[in-house]
Write a protein that holds these residues in place. Sequence first.
Motif, PDB file in Angstrom:
ATOM      1  N   ASN A   5      42.957  40.360  39.823  1.00  0.00           N
ATOM      2  CA  ASN A   5      42.201  39.922  39.381  1.00  0.00           C
ATOM      3  C   ASN A   5      41.730  39.089  40.514  1.00  0.00           C
ATOM      4  OD1 ASN A   5      42.212  41.203  36.778  1.00  0.00           O
ATOM      5  ND2 ASN A   5      43.623  39.578  35.742  1.00  0.00           N
ATOM      6  N   GLN A   6      39.809  38.898  40.348  1.00  0.00           N
ATOM      7  CA  GLN A   6      39.421  38.002  41.428  1.00  0.00           C
ATOM      8  C   GLN A   6      38.283  37.192  41.020  1.00  0.00           C
ATOM      9  OE1 GLN A   6      38.145  40.419  44.750  1.00  0.00           O
ATOM     10  NE2 GLN A   6      37.653  38.506  45.833  1.00  0.00           N
ATOM     11  N   GLN A   7      38.780  35.662  41.441  1.00  0.00           N
ATOM     12  CA  GLN A   7      37.782  34.570  40.457  1.00  0.00           C
ATOM     13  C   GLN A   7      36.279  34.835  41.175  1.00  0.00           C
ATOM     14  OE1 GLN A   7      39.317  32.383  38.683  1.00  0.00           O
ATOM     15  NE2 GLN A   7      37.239  30.920  38.156  1.00  0.00           N
ATOM     16  N   ILE A   8      35.857  34.777  40.115  1.00  0.00           N
ATOM     17  CA  ILE A   8      34.305  34.435  40.900  1.00  0.00           C
ATOM     18  C   ILE A   8      33.502  32.948  40.595  1.00  0.00           C
ATOM     19  CG2 ILE A   8      31.238  35.010  40.542  1.00  0.00           C
ATOM     20  CD1 ILE A   8      33.492  37.402  41.657  1.00  0.00           C
ATOM     21  N   VAL A   9      33.559  32.633  41.912  1.00  0.00           N
ATOM     22  CA  VAL A   9      32.644  31.196  42.088  1.00  0.00           C
ATOM     23  C   VAL A   9      31.348  30.981  41.467  1.00  0.00           C
ATOM     24  CG1 VAL A   9      32.196  28.811  43.522  1.00  0.00           C
ATOM     25  CG2 VAL A   9      33.375  31.255  44.341  1.00  0.00           C
ATOM     26  N   LEU A  10      31.926  30.319  40.346  1.00  0.00           N
ATOM     27  CA  LEU A  10      30.243  29.980  39.600  1.00  0.00           C
ATOM     28  C   LEU A  10      29.609  28.748  39.812  1.00  0.00           C
ATOM     29  CD1 LEU A  10      30.520  31.156  36.072  1.00  0.00           C
ATOM     30  CD2 LEU A  10      29.089  32.529  37.857  1.00  0.00           C
ATOM     31  N   PRO A  11      27.945  28.563  40.253  1.00  0.00           N
ATOM     32  CA  PRO A  11      27.925  26.843  41.319  1.00  0.00           C
ATOM     33  C   PRO A  11      27.548  26.015  39.308  1.00  0.00           C
ATOM     34  CG  PRO A  11      25.928  28.451  41.216  1.00  0.00           C
ATOM     35  CD  PRO A  11      27.375  29.572  40.429  1.00  0.00           C
ATOM     36  N   SER A  12      28.124  25.183  39.209  1.00  0.00           N
ATOM     37  CA  SER A  12      28.096  24.025  37.991  1.00  0.00           C
ATOM     38  C   SER A  12      27.981  24.541  36.650  1.00  0.00           C
ATOM     39  CB  SER A  12      26.865  23.410  38.123  1.00  0.00           C
ATOM     40  OG  SER A  12      25.404  23.948  38.105  1.00  0.00           O
ATOM     41  N   SER A  13      29.231  25.842  36.442  1.00  0.00           N
ATOM     42  CA  SER A  13      29.360  26.677  35.118  1.00  0.00           C
ATOM     43  C   SER A  13      30.977  25.789  34.437  1.00  0.00           C
ATOM     44  CB  SER A  13      29.167  27.831  35.189  1.00  0.00           C
ATOM     45  OG  SER A  13      29.609  28.366  33.667  1.00  0.00           O
ATOM     46  N   ASN A  14      31.081  25.721  33.629  1.00  0.00           N
ATOM     47  CA  ASN A  14      32.592  25.445  32.519  1.00  0.00           C
ATOM     48  C   ASN A  14      33.302  26.485  32.567  1.00  0.00           C
ATOM     49  OD1 ASN A  14      30.853  25.753  30.676  1.00  0.00           O
ATOM     50  ND2 ASN A  14      31.972  23.561  29.768  1.00  0.00           N
ATOM     51  N   ILE A  15      32.306  27.517  32.903  1.00  0.00           N
ATOM     52  CA  ILE A  15      33.089  29.475  32.492  1.00  0.00           C
ATOM     53  C   ILE A  15      33.782  29.931  33.204  1.00  0.00           C
ATOM     54  CG2 ILE A  15      32.270  31.640  32.571  1.00  0.00           C
ATOM     55  CD1 ILE A  15      30.963  29.616  29.539  1.00  0.00           C
ATOM     56  N   SER A  16      35.002  30.224  33.129  1.00  0.00           N
ATOM     57  CA  SER A  16      35.926  30.942  34.256  1.00  0.00           C
ATOM     58  C   SER A  16      35.442  32.208  34.019  1.00  0.00           C
ATOM     59  CB  SER A  16      37.019  30.640  33.843  1.00  0.00           C
ATOM     60  OG  SER A  16      37.841  30.960  34.732  1.00  0.00           O
ATOM     61  N   LEU A  17      34.561  33.050  34.981  1.00  0.00           N
ATOM     62  CA  LEU A  17      35.077  34.749  35.157  1.00  0.00           C
ATOM     63  C   LEU A  17      35.780  35.257  36.694  1.00  0.00           C
ATOM     64  CD1 LEU A  17      32.695  36.285  34.431  1.00  0.00           C
ATOM     65  CD2 LEU A  17      30.812  35.431  36.892  1.00  0.00           C
ATOM     66  N   CYS A  18      36.284  36.004  36.223  1.00  0.00           N
ATOM     67  CA  CYS A  18      36.715  36.773  36.902  1.00  0.00           C
ATOM     68  C   CYS A  18      36.461  38.589  36.947  1.00  0.00           C
ATOM     69  CB  CYS A  18      38.778  37.154  36.826  1.00  0.00           C
ATOM     70  SG  CYS A  18      39.490  35.175  36.709  1.00  0.00           S
ATOM     71  N   ILE A  19      37.211  39.539  38.236  1.00  0.00           N
ATOM     72  CA  ILE A  19      36.491  40.531  38.339  1.00  0.00           C
ATOM     73  C   ILE A  19      37.760  41.577  38.021  1.00  0.00           C
ATOM     74  CG2 ILE A  19      35.627  40.815  40.160  1.00  0.00           C
ATOM     75  CD1 ILE A  19      33.419  42.924  38.991  1.00  0.00           C
ATOM     76  N   LYS A  20      37.778  42.788  37.827  1.00  0.00           N
ATOM     77  CA  LYS A  20      39.559  43.196  37.808  1.00  0.00           C
ATOM     78  C   LYS A  20      39.288  44.123  38.718  1.00  0.00           C
ATOM     79  CE  LYS A  20      42.426  43.459  34.791  1.00  0.00           C
ATOM     80  NZ  LYS A  20      43.603  43.718  34.926  1.00  0.00           N
ATOM     81  N   ARG A  21      39.727  44.387  39.870  1.00  0.00           N
ATOM     82  CA  ARG A  21      39.022  45.324  41.343  1.00  0.00           C
ATOM     83  C   ARG A  21      39.646  46.701  41.049  1.00  0.00           C
ATOM     84  NH1 ARG A  21      37.136  42.791  45.944  1.00  0.00           N
ATOM     85  NH2 ARG A  21      35.940  44.974  45.803  1.00  0.00           N
ATOM     86  N   ASP A  22      39.613  47.543  39.805  1.00  0.00           N
ATOM     87  CA  ASP A  22      39.564  49.011  39.776  1.00  0.00           C
ATOM     88  C   ASP A  22      39.229  49.563  40.903  1.00  0.00           C
ATOM     89  OD1 ASP A  22      41.914  48.500  37.749  1.00  0.00           O
ATOM     90  OD2 ASP A  22      41.132  49.737  36.946  1.00  0.00           O
ATOM     91  N   ASP A  23      37.794  49.102  41.765  1.00  0.00           N
ATOM     92  CA  ASP A  23      37.218  49.483  42.563  1.00  0.00           C
ATOM     93  C   ASP A  23      38.214  49.825  43.888  1.00  0.00           C
ATOM     94  OD1 ASP A  23      37.204  47.026  42.989  1.00  0.00           O
ATOM     95  OD2 ASP A  23      35.982  47.499  44.458  1.00  0.00           O
ATOM     96  N   LEU A  24      39.317  49.675  43.714  1.00  0.00           N
ATOM     97  CA  LEU A  24      40.185  49.445  45.172  1.00  0.00           C
ATOM     98  C   LEU A  24      40.931  50.314  44.964  1.00  0.00           C
ATOM     99  CD1 LEU A  24      40.911  45.365  45.550  1.00  0.00           C
ATOM    100  CD2 LEU A  24      38.805  46.707  47.446  1.00  0.00           C
ATOM    101  N   ILE A  25      41.330  51.035  43.653  1.00  0.00           N
ATOM    102  CA  ILE A  25      42.432  51.970  43.418  1.00  0.00           C
ATOM    103  C   ILE A  25      41.938  53.001  44.358  1.00  0.00           C
ATOM    104  CG2 ILE A  25      43.041  53.970  41.783  1.00  0.00           C
ATOM    105  CD1 ILE A  25      42.471  52.155  39.093  1.00  0.00           C
ATOM    106  N   HIS A  26      41.121  53.563  44.519  1.00  0.00           N
ATOM    107  CA  HIS A  26      41.129  54.534  45.746  1.00  0.00           C
ATOM    108  C   HIS A  26      39.117  54.422  46.337  1.00  0.00           C
ATOM    109  CE1 HIS A  26      40.701  58.814  47.265  1.00  0.00           C
ATOM    110  NE2 HIS A  26      41.741  58.849  46.968  1.00  0.00           N
ATOM    111  N   PRO A  27      38.884  54.817  47.422  1.00  0.00           N
ATOM    112  CA  PRO A  27      37.421  55.259  47.703  1.00  0.00           C
ATOM    113  C   PRO A  27      36.718  55.918  46.962  1.00  0.00           C
ATOM    114  CG  PRO A  27      39.421  56.240  49.223  1.00  0.00           C
ATOM    115  CD  PRO A  27      39.095  55.051  48.559  1.00  0.00           C
ATOM    116  N   PHE A  28      37.469  57.407  46.741  1.00  0.00           N
ATOM    117  CA  PHE A  28      36.426  58.282  45.591  1.00  0.00           C
ATOM    118  C   PHE A  28      37.070  58.628  44.417  1.00  0.00           C
ATOM    119  CE2 PHE A  28      35.278  59.318  50.180  1.00  0.00           C
ATOM    120  CZ  PHE A  28      34.202  59.447  49.783  1.00  0.00           C
ATOM    121  N   VAL A  29      38.527  58.548  43.830  1.00  0.00           N
ATOM    122  CA  VAL A  29      39.328  58.057  43.241  1.00  0.00           C
ATOM    123  C   VAL A  29      38.891  57.260  42.161  1.00  0.00           C
ATOM    124  CG1 VAL A  29      40.529  59.790  41.420  1.00  0.00           C
ATOM    125  CG2 VAL A  29      40.787  60.255  43.556  1.00  0.00           C
TER     126      VAL A  29
END
Length: 299
Positions: A5-29
């Motif tokens: 889970n990677q944190q996304i930097v948001l300018p001036s917000s009190n929301i916490s935003l993350c992205i789960k990097r399932d794209d890194l499982i495999h380049p094609f699968v």
Amino acid sequence: METLNQQIVLPSSNISLCIKRDDLIHPFVSGNKFRKLKYNLFQAQQSNYDTLLTFGGAFSNHIAAVAAAGKIANFKTVGIIRGEELEAKVNENPTLKFAESCGMQLDFVSRETYRKKSETSFIQRLTQKWGDFYALPEGGTNDLAVRGCEEILRKEDAVFDYICCSVGTGGTISGLINSAGQHQKVLGFPALKGMFLREEICRFAQQNDWDLILDYHFGGYGKVNLELIQFINQFYKMQHIPLDPIYTGKMVFGVIDLIKKNYFPEGSKILMIHTGGLQGIEGMNLKLKKIKSPLIDYP
Ligand SMILES: *Cc1c(COP(=O)(O)O)cnc(C)c1O
């Protein structure tokens, strides 16, 4: 399979935003296609099938994933491709070229025939032509696919209030809905226009709190505009995370737009699922080049 889970930097917000990097499982699968294939491939193996057969369009992430996974797991693969005209253009299409390089046999059919892909008579003809096969539906969604997508969320993800994902056929969001906690809301961002999706999701999803946000399809499946391309390029520059233009780019655009519009209560913790799809960027860029549009930046 646990991903970051990677944190996304948001300018001036009190929301916490993350992205789960399932794209890194495999380049094609990648991403959700790995999740959706996992139990289907176990099932095909256990039932002694040696061939996987599936359906898809010209730039389909699912076709690329089945071709690559089939090669890894020692299945023959057959792809029924929508559009007879594509047969002459395989070399100009990175997705189909890749699928062929994995050993997938491509069978090009007219759009009219393709629409009949779930009819018994068509399946019978395919069996005559290709022998017995384990059939995976277009986009890969079935009960076993949803079961695989129930493994995307981990115990640690219980800290999030919102889980956001892109929606194509609805299999991925169904798995997320089934595995989300009672306190979590799942938001799906359809990548296409289509009111049929709610019904589809209700077939697979058990309960819980979920909704579809219908405002970010950018004109329909596979459609993009300059604003979306610029957003994806800006996001890559700032966060070093590539997004595909068909699915995840639209979803992340939508989530960030909703944050700006104060859709989420203050202090919300949001997890976006990066479902992959990066193999499609090359094909999209070839199309953008033809119309002299700016291209999508990616590694
Ligand atoms: C296929 C795909 C989706 C859509 O998933 P469904 O389970 O069909 O809703 C979302 N994102 C990416 C990158 C995909 O390849």
